[in-house]
Design a protein around this motif. Structure first.
Motif, PDB file in Angstrom:
ATOM      1  N   THR A  69       0.842  -1.210   0.000  1.00 43.63           N
ATOM      2  CA  THR A  69       0.000   0.000   0.000  1.00 43.63           C
ATOM      3  C   THR A  69       0.870   1.250   0.000  1.00 43.63           C
ATOM      4  O   THR A  69       0.611   2.192  -0.750  1.00 43.63           O
ATOM      5  N   ARG A  70       1.923   1.263   0.810  1.00 45.58           N
ATOM      6  CA  ARG A  70       2.820   2.440   0.847  1.00 45.58           C
ATOM      7  C   ARG A  70       3.510   2.627  -0.503  1.00 45.58           C
ATOM      8  O   ARG A  70       3.642   3.751  -0.982  1.00 45.58           O
ATOM      9  N   LEU A 103      10.110   7.848   3.626  1.00 41.22           N
ATOM     10  CA  LEU A 103       9.943   6.491   3.093  1.00 41.22           C
ATOM     11  C   LEU A 103      11.117   6.071   2.206  1.00 41.22           C
ATOM     12  O   LEU A 103      11.293   4.884   1.947  1.00 41.22           O
ATOM     13  N   MET A 104      11.932   7.020   1.771  1.00 41.06           N
ATOM     14  CA  MET A 104      13.129   6.674   0.994  1.00 41.06           C
ATOM     15  C   MET A 104      14.124   5.893   1.871  1.00 41.06           C
ATOM     16  O   MET A 104      15.019   5.239   1.350  1.00 41.06           O
ATOM     17  N   GLN A 105      13.933   5.927   3.176  1.00 42.30           N
ATOM     18  CA  GLN A 105      14.782   5.184   4.115  1.00 42.30           C
ATOM     19  C   GLN A 105      14.142   3.853   4.540  1.00 42.30           C
ATOM     20  O   GLN A 105      14.644   3.186   5.438  1.00 42.30           O
ATOM     21  N   SER A 106      13.053   3.473   3.895  1.00 40.97           N
ATOM     22  CA  SER A 106      12.308   2.270   4.262  1.00 40.97           C
ATOM     23  C   SER A 106      13.176   1.016   4.179  1.00 40.97           C
ATOM     24  O   SER A 106      14.095   0.930   3.366  1.00 40.97           O
ATOM     25  N   VAL A 111       9.133  -0.104  -1.419  1.00 41.62           N
ATOM     26  CA  VAL A 111       8.723   1.213  -0.917  1.00 41.62           C
ATOM     27  C   VAL A 111       9.811   2.240  -1.200  1.00 41.62           C
ATOM     28  O   VAL A 111       9.534   3.343  -1.679  1.00 41.62           O
ATOM     29  N   LYS A 112      11.046   1.857  -0.933  1.00 38.50           N
ATOM     30  CA  LYS A 112      12.178   2.762  -1.155  1.00 38.50           C
ATOM     31  C   LYS A 112      12.254   3.204  -2.618  1.00 38.50           C
ATOM     32  O   LYS A 112      12.421   4.388  -2.915  1.00 38.50           O
TER      33      LYS A 112
END
Length: 135
Positions: A69-70, A103-106, A111-112
């Motif tokens: 979903t993210r 979220l770039m650090q997910s 997601v990233k």
């Protein structure tokens, strides 16, 4: 256009957008025909209704516990930024840009990756020109 073609076209418009709303209401997004460039080109202005209510709900899904979903939400937000004339500013006011940057650090590669592409779409002023220059 004859009456049948007009009705058929309107039915397709309603059914695609209705499918998107139904999925948004479920709070779980998955890859499919409503998460495409074509969908966003056609329906981006529908997200202005009721003071961007649907967009606000979409932005809220950036906090979903569901990884897919993210990722899909990042894609959709990037497409909104790309196709809406004031999309970047609207998303900035909603705090979407900051959350996508987080979220770039997910831990999730999916997601990233989607967050990175989303940020590029938010930051680059003319995405279509960039893709033409690459070819």
């Amino acid at each position: 256009e004859n009456m049948g073609e007009v009705i058929e076209k309107n039915f397709r418009v309603l059914s695609s957008f209705d499918r998107y709303i139904k999925e948004l209401n479920s709070t779980y997004l998955d890859w499919g025909p409503t998460h495409t460039e074509k969908f966003w080109k056609e329906y981006v202005l529908f997200f202005e209704k009721n003071d961007f209510e649907l967009l606000r709900r979409l932005v809220a899904l950036l906090h979903s516990t569901d990884e897919r979903t993210r990722a899909v939400t990042c894609f959709d937000i990037g497409e909104f930024a790309r196709y809406h004339h004031f999309g970047k500013q609207v998303l900035e006011k909603m705090g979407a840009k900051v959350r996508v940057m987080e979220l770039m650090q997910s831990e999730s590669e999916q997601v990233k990756e989607q967050a990175l592409v989303c940020i590029q779409k938010i930051m680059i002023h003319n995405w279509d020109q960039l893709s033409v220059q690459k070819k």
